[in-house]
Design a protein around this motif. Structure first.
Motif, short mmCIF file in Angstrom:
data_model
loop_
_atom_site.label_atom_id
_atom_site.label_comp_id
_atom_site.label_asym_id
_atom_site.label_seq_id
_atom_site.Cartn_x
_atom_site.Cartn_y
_atom_site.Cartn_z
N TYR A 156 0.81 -1.22 0.00
CA TYR A 156 0.00 0.00 0.00
C TYR A 156 0.84 1.27 0.00
O TYR A 156 1.89 1.33 0.63
N LEU A 157 0.31 2.26 -0.68
CA LEU A 157 0.84 3.63 -0.67
C LEU A 157 -0.24 4.50 -0.04
O LEU A 157 -1.39 4.49 -0.51
N HIS A 158 0.12 5.22 1.03
CA HIS A 158 -0.83 6.09 1.73
C HIS A 158 -0.43 7.55 1.59
O HIS A 158 0.75 7.86 1.47
N ALA A 159 -1.42 8.42 1.67
CA ALA A 159 -1.22 9.86 1.80
C ALA A 159 -2.10 10.31 2.96
O ALA A 159 -3.21 9.80 3.14
N PHE A 160 -1.62 11.29 3.73
CA PHE A 160 -2.31 11.73 4.94
C PHE A 160 -2.49 13.25 4.96
O PHE A 160 -2.02 13.92 5.88
N PRO A 161 -3.19 13.83 3.98
CA PRO A 161 -3.39 15.28 4.02
C PRO A 161 -4.35 15.69 5.13
O PRO A 161 -5.27 14.93 5.49
N SER A 162 -4.15 16.86 5.65
CA SER A 162 -5.06 17.43 6.64
C SER A 162 -6.48 17.44 6.07
O SER A 162 -6.67 17.69 4.87
N VAL A 163 -7.48 17.18 6.93
CA VAL A 163 -8.86 17.18 6.44
C VAL A 163 -9.25 18.54 5.87
O VAL A 163 -10.11 18.63 5.00
N GLY A 164 -8.59 19.60 6.35
CA GLY A 164 -8.90 20.95 5.87
C GLY A 164 -8.14 21.38 4.63
O GLY A 164 -8.33 22.49 4.14
N HIS A 165 -7.30 20.51 4.10
CA HIS A 165 -6.49 20.87 2.93
C HIS A 165 -7.19 20.33 1.68
O HIS A 165 -6.88 19.26 1.16
N ALA A 166 -8.14 21.13 1.19
CA ALA A 166 -8.98 20.71 0.06
C ALA A 166 -8.16 20.33 -1.17
O ALA A 166 -8.46 19.33 -1.84
N ALA A 167 -7.12 21.10 -1.48
CA ALA A 167 -6.33 20.83 -2.70
C ALA A 167 -5.64 19.48 -2.62
O ALA A 167 -5.67 18.69 -3.58
N SER A 168 -4.99 19.16 -1.49
CA SER A 168 -4.30 17.87 -1.38
C SER A 168 -5.28 16.70 -1.37
O SER A 168 -4.98 15.64 -1.91
N ASN A 169 -6.43 16.89 -0.78
CA ASN A 169 -7.44 15.83 -0.81
C ASN A 169 -7.95 15.62 -2.23
O ASN A 169 -8.18 14.49 -2.66
N ALA A 170 -8.08 16.69 -3.00
CA ALA A 170 -8.48 16.58 -4.41
C ALA A 170 -7.41 15.86 -5.22
O ALA A 170 -7.73 15.08 -6.13
N VAL A 171 -6.14 16.10 -4.91
CA VAL A 171 -5.05 15.39 -5.59
C VAL A 171 -5.18 13.89 -5.34
O VAL A 171 -5.06 13.08 -6.27
N CYS A 172 -5.44 13.51 -4.10
CA CYS A 172 -5.60 12.08 -3.78
C CYS A 172 -6.73 11.46 -4.60
O CYS A 172 -6.56 10.39 -5.19
#
Length: 177
Positions: free
Chosen positions: A127-143
């Protein structure tokens, strides 16, 4: 390996991942601005940056990259993957940063897709994980755009001693997308 190209994204700019070298400290300094580290606990000191740079350069499980435009070679940011233990299991973790003047063009999504393939090729972890802050809309959109699956919210320590509420996004590297 000299570089990896992300060739998906019809109609978009292609990116290349160039392995991090001694000459890339300038990029780490650019990415260390208050604007770029708002969701990561703020800028690091020069001493912390030098330690980070050394980690990026030295051989280790995983790899850091400078992200460039495939056509022209202009540097737009960084991306990488590294080993960590998460919930008693060895995983790859990933993170990225795109310089402000290049944001909003889909380059982070392309870089995240390319690093996903680099992690897949490295083997070692499923597995590859990413852990962006819940408030970081741009990084969550990247995921989302890079094909990660949202597993839910978690408390995550980054940097050391600083806890944030993050989303846990994951890609199964044994599955072809």
């Amino acid at each position: 390996m000299d570089s990896l190209d992300e060739r998906t994204g019809v109609g978009g700019e292609r990116v290349s991942l160039v392995p991090w070298t001694e000459r890339d400290l300038w990029l780490l300094r650019r990415l260390n601005s208050p604007e770029m580290t708002e969701h990561l606990g703020g800028p690091e000191s020069e001493e912390q940056l030098l330690v980070r740079h050394r980690r990026y350069v030295e051989p280790a499980p995983g790899r850091m990259y400078r992200v460039t435009l495939a056509d022209g070679g202009e540097t737009v940011g960084s991306v990488g993957f590294w080993q960590r233990t998460w919930r008693d299991t060895g995983i790859w973790e990933t993170g990225w940063g795109v310089l402000p003047e290049f944001q909003g063009r889909g380059l982070a999504v392309r870089a995240a897709r390319a690093v996903r393939e680099a992690a897949r090729a490295a083997g070692s972890h499923r597995y590859l994980h990413a852990f962006p802050s819940v408030g970081h809309a741009a990084s969550n959109a990247v995921c989302r755009g890079a094909g990660f699956t949202l597993l839910g919210q978690v408390d995550f320590e980054y940097p050391k001693g600083h806890w944030i509420r993050s989303n846990d996004w994951r890609v199964d590297l044994e599955r072809e997308d």
